[in-house]
Design a protein around this motif. Structure first.
Motif, PDB file in Angstrom:
ATOM      1  N   ARG A   1      -2.411  -4.463 -13.011  1.00 29.35           N
ATOM      2  CA  ARG A   1      -2.807  -5.176 -11.751  1.00 29.35           C
ATOM      3  C   ARG A   1      -2.836  -6.408 -11.349  1.00 29.35           C
ATOM      4  O   ARG A   1      -3.436  -6.642 -11.657  1.00 29.35           O
ATOM      5  CB  ARG A   1      -3.996  -4.135 -11.309  1.00 29.35           C
ATOM      6  N   VAL A   2      -2.146  -7.028 -10.087  1.00 32.30           N
ATOM      7  CA  VAL A   2      -2.769  -8.632  -9.434  1.00 32.30           C
ATOM      8  C   VAL A   2      -3.144  -8.060  -8.748  1.00 32.30           C
ATOM      9  O   VAL A   2      -2.347  -7.534  -7.256  1.00 32.30           O
ATOM     10  CB  VAL A   2      -1.803  -9.240  -9.573  1.00 32.30           C
ATOM     11  N   GLN A   3      -4.170  -8.304  -7.424  1.00 36.28           N
ATOM     12  CA  GLN A   3      -5.281  -8.485  -6.710  1.00 36.28           C
ATOM     13  C   GLN A   3      -5.358  -9.543  -5.741  1.00 36.28           C
ATOM     14  O   GLN A   3      -5.868 -10.533  -6.563  1.00 36.28           O
ATOM     15  CB  GLN A   3      -6.556  -7.531  -6.741  1.00 36.28           C
ATOM     16  N   PHE A   4      -5.285  -9.902  -4.430  1.00 33.22           N
ATOM     17  CA  PHE A   4      -5.555 -10.687  -4.082  1.00 33.22           C
ATOM     18  C   PHE A   4      -6.183  -9.953  -2.683  1.00 33.22           C
ATOM     19  O   PHE A   4      -6.188  -9.823  -1.871  1.00 33.22           O
ATOM     20  CB  PHE A   4      -4.420 -11.250  -2.915  1.00 33.22           C
ATOM     21  N   TYR A   5      -6.975 -10.596  -2.293  1.00 36.80           N
ATOM     22  CA  TYR A   5      -8.715 -10.635  -1.603  1.00 36.80           C
ATOM     23  C   TYR A   5      -8.619 -11.831  -0.653  1.00 36.80           C
ATOM     24  O   TYR A   5      -8.897 -13.256  -1.275  1.00 36.80           O
ATOM     25  CB  TYR A   5      -9.893 -10.381  -2.467  1.00 36.80           C
ATOM     26  N   LEU A   6      -8.031 -11.644   0.501  1.00 40.61           N
ATOM     27  CA  LEU A   6      -8.354 -13.097   0.865  1.00 40.61           C
ATOM     28  C   LEU A   6      -8.934 -13.486   2.521  1.00 40.61           C
ATOM     29  O   LEU A   6      -9.395 -11.987   3.343  1.00 40.61           O
ATOM     30  CB  LEU A   6      -6.699 -12.815   2.339  1.00 40.61           C
ATOM     31  N   SER A   7      -9.989 -14.182   3.323  1.00 41.56           N
ATOM     32  CA  SER A   7     -10.619 -14.309   4.251  1.00 41.56           C
ATOM     33  C   SER A   7     -10.066 -14.001   5.746  1.00 41.56           C
ATOM     34  O   SER A   7     -10.766 -13.710   6.307  1.00 41.56           O
ATOM     35  CB  SER A   7     -11.747 -15.353   4.396  1.00 41.56           C
ATOM     36  N   ALA A   8      -8.761 -13.878   5.802  1.00 40.67           N
ATOM     37  CA  ALA A   8      -7.943 -14.100   6.857  1.00 40.67           C
ATOM     38  C   ALA A   8      -5.657 -13.192   6.452  1.00 40.67           C
ATOM     39  O   ALA A   8      -5.711 -14.053   5.523  1.00 40.67           O
ATOM     40  CB  ALA A   8      -7.424 -14.954   7.743  1.00 40.67           C
TER      41      ALA A   8
ATOM     42  N   SER B   1       8.070 -11.628  -6.367  1.00 41.86           N
ATOM     43  CA  SER B   1       9.098 -11.205  -6.770  1.00 41.86           C
ATOM     44  C   SER B   1      10.334 -11.575  -7.596  1.00 41.86           C
ATOM     45  O   SER B   1      10.339 -12.738  -7.413  1.00 41.86           O
ATOM     46  CB  SER B   1       9.259 -10.019  -6.000  1.00 41.86           C
ATOM     47  N   PRO B   2      10.416 -10.435  -8.760  1.00 44.24           N
ATOM     48  CA  PRO B   2      10.304  -9.568  -9.020  1.00 44.24           C
ATOM     49  C   PRO B   2       9.421  -9.130  -9.812  1.00 44.24           C
ATOM     50  O   PRO B   2       8.474 -10.109 -10.544  1.00 44.24           O
ATOM     51  CB  PRO B   2      11.539  -8.759  -9.733  1.00 44.24           C
ATOM     52  N   ARG B   3       8.325  -8.182 -10.039  1.00 42.90           N
ATOM     53  CA  ARG B   3       7.157  -8.206 -10.904  1.00 42.90           C
ATOM     54  C   ARG B   3       7.617  -6.720 -11.554  1.00 42.90           C
ATOM     55  O   ARG B   3       7.925  -6.177 -10.294  1.00 42.90           O
ATOM     56  CB  ARG B   3       5.580  -8.156  -9.879  1.00 42.90           C
ATOM     57  N   ALA B   4       7.042  -6.784 -12.590  1.00 38.55           N
ATOM     58  CA  ALA B   4       6.665  -5.017 -13.132  1.00 38.55           C
ATOM     59  C   ALA B   4       5.251  -4.719 -13.325  1.00 38.55           C
ATOM     60  O   ALA B   4       4.827  -3.761 -14.016  1.00 38.55           O
ATOM     61  CB  ALA B   4       6.819  -5.245 -14.940  1.00 38.55           C
ATOM     62  N   TYR B   5       4.336  -5.200 -12.559  1.00 40.39           N
ATOM     63  CA  TYR B   5       3.066  -4.532 -11.973  1.00 40.39           C
ATOM     64  C   TYR B   5       2.651  -4.543 -10.420  1.00 40.39           C
ATOM     65  O   TYR B   5       2.874  -4.492  -9.658  1.00 40.39           O
ATOM     66  CB  TYR B   5       1.757  -6.261 -11.866  1.00 40.39           C
ATOM     67  N   ALA B   6       1.246  -3.913 -10.444  1.00 38.35           N
ATOM     68  CA  ALA B   6       0.972  -3.607  -8.547  1.00 38.35           C
ATOM     69  C   ALA B   6       0.796  -5.119  -8.743  1.00 38.35           C
ATOM     70  O   ALA B   6      -0.126  -5.077  -8.874  1.00 38.35           O
ATOM     71  CB  ALA B   6       0.290  -2.334  -9.134  1.00 38.35           C
ATOM     72  N   LEU B   7       0.782  -4.507  -7.225  1.00 34.07           N
ATOM     73  CA  LEU B   7       0.522  -5.549  -6.314  1.00 34.07           C
ATOM     74  C   LEU B   7      -0.408  -4.641  -5.432  1.00 34.07           C
ATOM     75  O   LEU B   7      -0.164  -4.422  -4.731  1.00 34.07           O
ATOM     76  CB  LEU B   7       1.066  -7.108  -5.444  1.00 34.07           C
ATOM     77  N   ARG B   8      -1.413  -5.841  -4.935  1.00 37.14           N
ATOM     78  CA  ARG B   8      -2.757  -5.290  -3.727  1.00 37.14           C
ATOM     79  C   ARG B   8      -3.177  -6.380  -3.357  1.00 37.14           C
ATOM     80  O   ARG B   8      -3.393  -7.185  -3.838  1.00 37.14           O
ATOM     81  CB  ARG B   8      -3.918  -4.621  -4.377  1.00 37.14           C
ATOM     82  N   VAL B   9      -2.719  -6.284  -2.423  1.00 37.58           N
ATOM     83  CA  VAL B   9      -3.986  -7.745  -0.433  1.00 37.58           C
ATOM     84  C   VAL B   9      -5.003  -7.183  -0.612  1.00 37.58           C
ATOM     85  O   VAL B   9      -4.726  -5.871   0.531  1.00 37.58           O
ATOM     86  CB  VAL B   9      -2.620  -8.352  -0.036  1.00 37.58           C
ATOM     87  N   GLY B  10      -6.131  -7.494  -0.503  1.00 36.69           N
ATOM     88  CA  GLY B  10      -6.745  -6.995   0.687  1.00 36.69           C
ATOM     89  C   GLY B  10      -7.521  -8.248   1.763  1.00 36.69           C
ATOM     90  O   GLY B  10      -7.455  -9.111   0.842  1.00 36.69           O
ATOM     91  N   GLN B  11      -8.562  -7.302   2.252  1.00 33.32           N
ATOM     92  CA  GLN B  11      -9.452  -8.129   3.166  1.00 33.32           C
ATOM     93  C   GLN B  11     -11.124  -8.546   3.016  1.00 33.32           C
ATOM     94  O   GLN B  11     -11.428  -7.287   2.065  1.00 33.32           O
ATOM     95  CB  GLN B  11      -9.556  -7.481   5.099  1.00 33.32           C
ATOM     96  N   LEU B  12     -11.471 -10.003   2.521  1.00 34.12           N
ATOM     97  CA  LEU B  12     -12.549  -9.144   2.661  1.00 34.12           C
ATOM     98  C   LEU B  12     -13.648  -9.812   3.772  1.00 34.12           C
ATOM     99  O   LEU B  12     -13.223 -10.141   4.817  1.00 34.12           O
ATOM    100  CB  LEU B  12     -12.726 -11.442   2.449  1.00 34.12           C
TER     101      LEU B  12
END
Length: 303
Positions: free
Chosen positions: A258-265, A279-290
């Protein structure tokens, strides 16, 4: 049993709202007031079975007072310090701390496994010195004070070398290109997170070179999750990161899940933008809001 308690400044009546010798978890928000001796005594005498303790916005009159609490709770395994200070109001008209003048004390080792250290001003330094005597730490979150980076990164590097492959989860906030902690011996990492990534208009690409450089130090064959916490104002701020180096490092991590990004905006837009850059990638990607203030607590290890 778990309890979250907000303690107020009342010298004679300050005590937790839950009084139980079987309490396991306690969160205290003292709202920038000094910890009074009466409160300290009530905490250590009434809650001997605590295993998890979180302090938010508290002022200890000295670091020795904090250590006294730690040594009086033999079952304690997890501790979080968020916006915590250590100083003595009886001294220091010019800001000096009387503890700074004496020799560095020796500390007793404990069985702490999880430590979050997000202190204020120069309060991080004594915590890092104390951590050097805590060999059982498996999860560690440290916020480096920008005005004390050289000292803090040196101390943090000593801790990481001591813990070595035993350390499984590491969170670092506020590194920079000049002061980078040594991750060479942390070969047992399962999670690595970087906070304080400032993708702002006033930045340059060189300012954020520490992100891929710090990643390149990681040599943990079992690494499963990487987290990026990013302060983003304009969409163009993402261009300040060296995505080529980041993508190449992530692609080399065979165990990464897993790779996760938490962004302020700009979370909605960034979800596709970051996916395209990686891309390309073999892992799950998640982008979330702070959401609100990025609170430094034990929950950071549970997500």
């Amino acid at each position: 049993m778990r309890s979250t308690t907000r303690a107020f400044n009342s010298m004679n009546t300050c005590r937790a709202s839950v009084d139980s010798p079987h309490l396991r978890y306690l969160h205290l928000d003292y709202h920038h007031d000094d910890v009074h001796p009466e409160f300290l005594a009530a905490l250590t005498q009434n809650f001997p079975s605590l295993t998890e303790l979180e302090f938010t916005s508290m002022h200890f009159t000295s670091f020795a007072q904090f250590v006294q609490i730690m040594e009086s709770l033999p079952l304690l395994r997890r501790i979080s310090l968020d916006k915590v200070l250590f100083y003595d109001r009886r001294y220091g008209e010019n800001g000096e701390n009387p503890e700074d003048d004496g020799p560095e004390p020796s500390y007793m080792p404990s069985n702490l496994t999880d430590v979050v250290a997000h202190c204020g001003y120069d309060a991080t330094a004594p915590v890092l010195s104390w951590l050097r005597s805590q060999p059982c730490t498996r999860r560690l979150a440290v916020a480096i004070e920008p005005y004390r980076r050289e000292e803090h990164t040196t101390l943090l590097s000593e801790i990481l070398r001591m813990l070595g492959s035993r350390l499984e989860h590491l969170i670092i906030k506020n590194a920079d290109n000049i002061h980078l902690p040594d991750l060479s011996l942390t070969t047992g990492l399962l999670t690595f997170a970087m906070s304080g990534i400032q993708c702002l208009q006033t930045s340059t690409s060189l300012d954020l070179d520490w992100v891929p450089t710090l990643l390149s130090q990681i040599h943990s064959p079992g690494l499963k999750r990487i987290v990026f916490v990013v302060d983003l104002r304009e969409r163009t701020g993402l261009d300040l990161l060296d995505w080529t180096r980041i993508r190449e490092f992530l692609a080399q991590q065979r165990s990464l899940r897993r790779v996760q990004f938490y962004l302020s905006a700009h979370k909605k837009w960034a979800t596709q933008a970051i996916a395209a850059r990686l891309s390309p990638r073999a892992y799950a990607l998640r982008v979330g809001q702070l959401e609100g203030r990025y609170r430094y607590s034990l929950d950071m290890f549970d997500h």
